[in-house]
Design a protein around this motif. Structure first.
Motif: not given
Ligand code: MRU
Length: 373
Positions: A54-58, A100-102, A207-209, A248-250, A258-261
């Motif tokens: 499970v991933r993605g900030a929300p 788990a993730r910072p 490869l999330q995209g 955006c993650d933060r 901050a968002n995905k590299i």
């Molecule tokens: O490492 P991930 O797949 O959790 O990274 C996710 C992202 O960078 C998303 O763009 C971000 O969490 C926003 S999700 C609505």
């Protein structure tokens, strides 16, 4: 929760029908297989988040909240000693899940909301606290659905029918409970016949995209074209892109995001070609306590993700040194607009975010919403 992935009627994360398990769609198996996991062990919940099942900030915020409730329920069943011991054990488990993730602020935000609710319910006994935690976790989940929908309406107002839109990573329904953040305007536009042409960066190294954004948009019948990350400049130069929207993650108090590299590179390219670059951010992903992006802790992940994953043979020499930061920070001055559930913020972001913070504080004081203030 809804689990019909084949027909697009599913929730990414939820609570099992009997209320005892955290249920997630395992994103590491997509696009090939739709596998739902039912979890109630502390370590398996932490691992599911760390390994990006499970991933993605929300989505990780919602998973952490439901996960903590599930753990509270298990503790009750195993016979909690006293209310104090119950709350202390909850705090300790929240610490494990939160480690788990910072980078994504939502993880800690959701756990803090759960612990604050537990504190407010002292005196009700362990069973009373657990019942309140179930309510809080479901509020966090339902809030996410409502917030993404509103964010989509505000984002759609920035776009024109027929436009080419580039996105990076997956800030789609798989990263939330439903609509997504960056994709919410795209889904709403699709419902209304806007005919967007979406370009999805494949998003190395995980490869999330390719695996997730291309999967979910295609499944929804949206016109999506997958490109490698190093093709973004070319499609922009060719005039195929009229707007970039990322998640955006933060987000810091000055608008640094901050968002995905790889997001930073996309923002620099968009700036070069005069293309608006929007960041879609639910207020749960804003960290008002940090002045700018330098204070954001960037997760570093194992080099094996760069060297060995996805191909049948390693695609780099054994033992080669790697550097694998999972996120980068886009400077606020590269961001054309910040799309939130309260509307679109425009520069200068410092004062705009201060006003938003005041609104959230007022709402919290009036007992509405569950924002961290
Ligand atoms: O490492 P991930 O797949 O959790 O990274 C996710 C992202 O960078 C998303 O763009 C971000 O969490 C926003 S999700 C609505």
């Amino acid at each position: 929760m809804k689990t019909d992935v084949e027909h697009g009627d599913f929730d990414t994360v939820g609570l099992s029908g009997d209320g005892r398990k955290l249920v997630i769609l395992d994103q590491t198996r997509l696009p090939g297989r739709a596998v739902f996991l039912e979890l109630d062990g502390l370590e398996e919940i932490r691992q599911a988040i760390y390994l990006l099942k499970v991933r993605g900030a929300p989505a990780i915020g919602v998973a952490a909240a439901i996960g903590l409730y599930v753990r509270a329920n298990r503790m009750l069943e195993e016979g909690a000693a006293s209310e104090d011991a119950f709350v202390s054990a909850l705090r300790a488990e929240a610490g494990v899940i939160g480690s788990a993730r910072p980078t994504a602020v939502n993880l800690q935000w959701a756990l803090d909301r759960m612990l604050a609710r537990a504190e407010r319910c002292r005196g009700l006994g362990a069973a009373g606290i657990a019942a309140a935690l179930k309510d809080e976790a479901l509020r966090i989940r339902d809030g996410d659905i409502a917030v993404c929908r509103k964010l989509g309406e505000h984002g759609l107002a920035l776009l024109e029918p027929g436009q080419g839109i580039l996105t990076h990573c997956n800030a789609g329904r798989l990263a939330t409970v439903r609509y997504g953040t960056a994709t919410a305007p795209i889904y709403l536009g699709h419902e209304r016949g806007y005919g967007f042409k979406v370009y999805a960066d494949e998003t190395r190294p995980l490869l999330q995209g390719a695996r997730l954004t291309a999967f979910e948009l295609r499944q929804a019948g949206i016109d999506v074209t997958l490109i490698c990350d190093n093709m973004a400049a070319t499609v922009m130069k060719q005039g195929r892109i009229q707007a970039v929207i990322t998640g955006c993650d933060r987000l810091a108090a000055n608008g640094d995001a901050a968002n995905k590299i790889g997001t930073l590179g996309v923002a620099i390219l968009a700036h070069h070609y005069g293309i608006p670059f929007y960041v879609a951010v639910p207020t749960s992903s804003i960290d008002f306590t940090i002045p700018d992006g330098r204070a954001i802790r960037i997760e570093e992940r194992p080099g094996g993700e760069i060297r060995e994953m996805w191909y049948s043979e390693p695609m780099a020499p054994e033992g080669v040194r790697t550097y694998n930061p999972a996120f980068d920070v886009t400077d606020a001055d590269l961001v054309s607009g910040i799309i939130t559930e309260y509307g679109v913020l425009r520069p200068p972001y410092g004062p705009a975010l201060e006003r938003l913070h005041a609104t959230l504080r007022a709402r919290a004081e009036a007992g509405e919403g569950g924002h961290h203030v």
